[in-house]
Design a protein around this motif. Sequence first.
Motif, PDB file in Angstrom:
ATOM      1  N   VAL A  36      10.615  -1.325 -36.746  1.00 27.13           N
ATOM      2  CA  VAL A  36      11.200  -1.481 -38.082  1.00 27.13           C
ATOM      3  C   VAL A  36      12.720  -1.257 -38.022  1.00 27.13           C
ATOM      4  N   GLU A  37      13.449  -2.314 -38.331  1.00 26.14           N
ATOM      5  CA  GLU A  37      14.921  -2.215 -38.308  1.00 26.14           C
ATOM      6  C   GLU A  37      15.404  -1.355 -39.473  1.00 26.14           C
ATOM      7  N   LEU A  38      16.412  -0.496 -39.200  1.00 23.77           N
ATOM      8  CA  LEU A  38      16.958   0.370 -40.246  1.00 23.77           C
ATOM      9  C   LEU A  38      18.341  -0.102 -40.653  1.00 23.77           C
ATOM     10  N   GLU A  39      18.693   0.143 -41.911  1.00 24.97           N
ATOM     11  CA  GLU A  39      20.042  -0.214 -42.402  1.00 24.97           C
ATOM     12  C   GLU A  39      21.105   0.447 -41.531  1.00 24.97           C
ATOM     13  N   TYR A  40      20.917   1.729 -41.274  1.00 20.07           N
ATOM     14  CA  TYR A  40      21.836   2.492 -40.418  1.00 20.07           C
ATOM     15  C   TYR A  40      21.003   3.329 -39.470  1.00 20.07           C
ATOM     16  N   ASN A  41      21.422   3.350 -38.226  1.00 24.35           N
ATOM     17  CA  ASN A  41      20.652   4.120 -37.246  1.00 24.35           C
ATOM     18  C   ASN A  41      21.490   5.214 -36.594  1.00 24.35           C
ATOM     19  N   THR A  42      22.765   5.294 -36.974  1.00 25.33           N
ATOM     20  CA  THR A  42      23.618   6.319 -36.372  1.00 25.33           C
ATOM     21  C   THR A  42      24.266   7.155 -37.463  1.00 25.33           C
ATOM     22  N   VAL A  43      24.452   8.429 -37.138  1.00 27.28           N
ATOM     23  CA  VAL A  43      24.974   9.408 -38.100  1.00 27.28           C
ATOM     24  C   VAL A  43      26.423   9.716 -37.744  1.00 27.28           C
ATOM     25  N   ASP A  44      27.297   9.696 -38.758  1.00 26.49           N
ATOM     26  CA  ASP A  44      28.696  10.071 -38.521  1.00 26.49           C
ATOM     27  C   ASP A  44      28.753  11.495 -37.964  1.00 26.49           C
ATOM     28  N   ASN A  45      29.669  11.719 -37.056  1.00 24.64           N
ATOM     29  CA  ASN A  45      29.883  13.058 -36.475  1.00 24.64           C
ATOM     30  C   ASN A  45      28.600  13.654 -35.874  1.00 24.64           C
ATOM     31  N   TRP A  46      27.793  12.815 -35.292  1.00 21.04           N
ATOM     32  CA  TRP A  46      26.509  13.241 -34.708  1.00 21.04           C
ATOM     33  C   TRP A  46      26.688  14.435 -33.774  1.00 21.04           C
ATOM     34  N   ASP A  47      27.773  14.422 -32.982  1.00 23.51           N
ATOM     35  CA  ASP A  47      27.976  15.495 -31.996  1.00 23.51           C
ATOM     36  C   ASP A  47      28.143  16.855 -32.652  1.00 23.51           C
ATOM     37  N   SER A  48      28.515  16.875 -33.925  1.00 20.85           N
ATOM     38  CA  SER A  48      28.800  18.165 -34.569  1.00 20.85           C
ATOM     39  C   SER A  48      27.534  18.871 -35.052  1.00 20.85           C
ATOM     40  N   TYR A  49      26.375  18.211 -34.945  1.00 21.56           N
ATOM     41  CA  TYR A  49      25.128  18.836 -35.420  1.00 21.56           C
ATOM     42  C   TYR A  49      24.376  19.510 -34.273  1.00 21.56           C
ATOM     43  N   ASP A  50      24.060  20.804 -34.455  1.00 17.55           N
ATOM     44  CA  ASP A  50      23.278  21.531 -33.444  1.00 17.55           C
ATOM     45  C   ASP A  50      21.786  21.431 -33.725  1.00 17.55           C
ATOM     46  N   THR A  51      21.440  21.317 -34.995  1.00 23.50           N
ATOM     47  CA  THR A  51      20.030  21.301 -35.396  1.00 23.50           C
ATOM     48  C   THR A  51      19.783  20.074 -36.268  1.00 23.50           C
ATOM     49  N   VAL A  52      18.726  19.369 -35.942  1.00 27.79           N
ATOM     50  CA  VAL A  52      18.389  18.163 -36.711  1.00 27.79           C
ATOM     51  C   VAL A  52      16.953  18.311 -37.225  1.00 27.79           C
ATOM     52  N   PHE A  53      16.782  18.234 -38.528  1.00 28.82           N
ATOM     53  CA  PHE A  53      15.442  18.199 -39.124  1.00 28.82           C
ATOM     54  C   PHE A  53      15.074  16.732 -39.324  1.00 28.82           C
ATOM     55  N   ILE A  54      13.897  16.356 -38.874  1.00 28.91           N
ATOM     56  CA  ILE A  54      13.448  14.970 -39.080  1.00 28.91           C
ATOM     57  C   ILE A  54      12.192  15.004 -39.942  1.00 28.91           C
TER      58      ILE A  54
END
Length: 131
Positions: A36-54
């Motif tokens: 399933v293609e997503l509108e956006y697949n990348t998060v701005d400033n991804w490197d700055s996040y230590d914890t990701v809730f999915i």
Amino acid sequence: MFELVPTEVYSSADLYWSDKNSRVSKEHDDPDLRDVELEYNTVDNWDSYDTVFISYPIWWYIAAWPVNNFVSGNDFSGKTVIPFCTSASSGIGDSGKLLENMAGTGNWQEGHRFSSRASESDIKAFRLYSM
Ligand SMILES: Cc1cc2nc3c(=O)[nH]c(=O)nc-3n(C[C@H](O)[C@H](O)[C@H](O)COP(=O)(O)O)c2cc1C
């Protein structure tokens, strides 16, 4: 907060799982259709996040597949990843493990299941407790 939005949004009819001909039923029956293609697949400033809730709803005992491309398309190295889901009655089962295998990176935690009626304050309490 980053919302995973399919390019082709699911209508209510698409999600009608008891109809064998609905979009979601066809995707369930044929894993090749779950890309399933997503509108956006990348998060701005991804490197700055230590914890990701999915977070995702459970579909047929696993994570709803629109999250797959986000999970496989991002590098979780050095991040703590906490999956959580909503469902009508099923537990989180192997859904987090399957996403972890798909990602191949990240320090994935056990995660948590909420009922589909969970409130915002339930989720906030879980977030505070998990960090
Ligand atoms: C295609 C589909 C499959 C589902 N499969 C399950 C399931 O296996 N177990 C379960 O407890 N709930 C199942 N549900 C219920 C969803 O998990 C529930 O509606 C969802 O967590 C609520 O979030 P939503 O408001 O985003 O739909 C399913 C729902 C859909 C649409």
